[in-house]
Design a protein around this motif. Structure first.
Motif, mmCIF file in Angstrom:
data_model
loop_
_atom_site.group_PDB
_atom_site.id
_atom_site.type_symbol
_atom_site.label_atom_id
_atom_site.label_comp_id
_atom_site.label_asym_id
_atom_site.label_seq_id
_atom_site.Cartn_x
_atom_site.Cartn_y
_atom_site.Cartn_z
ATOM 1 N N ASN A 1 0.844 -1.191 0.000
ATOM 2 C CA ASN A 1 0.000 0.000 0.000
ATOM 3 C C ASN A 1 0.879 1.240 0.000
ATOM 4 O O ASN A 1 1.703 1.434 0.874
ATOM 5 N N ASN A 2 0.674 2.128 -0.999
ATOM 6 C CA ASN A 2 1.501 3.330 -1.080
ATOM 7 C C ASN A 2 0.689 4.603 -0.880
ATOM 8 O O ASN A 2 1.087 5.664 -1.339
ATOM 9 N N GLU A 3 -0.447 4.527 -0.162
ATOM 10 C CA GLU A 3 -1.286 5.704 0.068
ATOM 11 C C GLU A 3 -0.574 6.777 0.875
ATOM 12 O O GLU A 3 -0.913 7.948 0.790
ATOM 13 N N ASN A 4 0.417 6.403 1.684
ATOM 14 C CA ASN A 4 1.146 7.376 2.496
ATOM 15 C C ASN A 4 2.427 7.853 1.826
ATOM 16 O O ASN A 4 3.241 8.517 2.448
ATOM 17 N N GLU A 5 2.611 7.495 0.571
ATOM 18 C CA GLU A 5 3.795 7.941 -0.161
ATOM 19 C C GLU A 5 3.716 9.444 -0.379
ATOM 20 O O GLU A 5 2.673 9.987 -0.752
ATOM 21 N N PHE A 6 4.808 10.132 -0.145
ATOM 22 C CA PHE A 6 4.854 11.586 -0.309
ATOM 23 C C PHE A 6 4.791 11.973 -1.775
ATOM 24 O O PHE A 6 5.332 11.287 -2.638
ATOM 25 N N LEU A 7 4.146 13.099 -2.019
ATOM 26 C CA LEU A 7 4.220 13.753 -3.319
ATOM 27 C C LEU A 7 5.298 14.821 -3.210
ATOM 28 O O LEU A 7 5.491 15.418 -2.145
ATOM 29 N N ASN A 8 5.987 15.087 -4.288
ATOM 30 C CA ASN A 8 6.983 16.151 -4.311
ATOM 31 C C ASN A 8 6.389 17.372 -4.989
ATOM 32 O O ASN A 8 5.512 17.259 -5.858
#
Length: 104
Positions: A2-9
């Motif tokens: 799950n990558n829902e908490n991956e940061f956007l730059n």
């Protein structure tokens, strides 16, 4: 994974998504208190002193569009007594302006 908490730059694109929250139009609504927690503020703010006790409330509102939940903090500060007065009046306890009030 799950990558829902991956940061956007900054400058990255993102995949547009439909709002998962119910937004009710401005107005007056009946509500239900669905949660209450006693807490102490542990932050860094010019407006709220560190260690201030507060109630964290979960309020459920229902409109034609559906139900939505709002989290509200009621800080126990003398200068915010107006907010406490408004809340307790909204749940039928009706404090009288200018008189001491002990919430039930």
């Amino acid at each position: 994974m799950n990558n829902e908490n991956e940061f956007l730059n900054w400058g990255d694109s993102f995949v547009a998504q439909e709002n998962e929250f119910v937004v009710l139009p401005e107005g007056q609504y009946k509500f239900t208190v669905t949660g209450f927690e006693r807490k102490n503020y542990d932050g860094n703010s010019d407006k709220i002193p560190n260690g201030t006790p507060y109630a964290e409330l979960s309020l459920e509102f229902t409109g034609n569009e559906g139900k939505t939940t709002v989290t509200e903090r009621l800080y126990l500060l003398k200068r915010l007594s107006w907010k406490l007065t408004e809340f307790f009046g909204s749940i039928g306890q009706n404090p009288v302006n200018g008189q001491a009030f002990n919430p039930n």
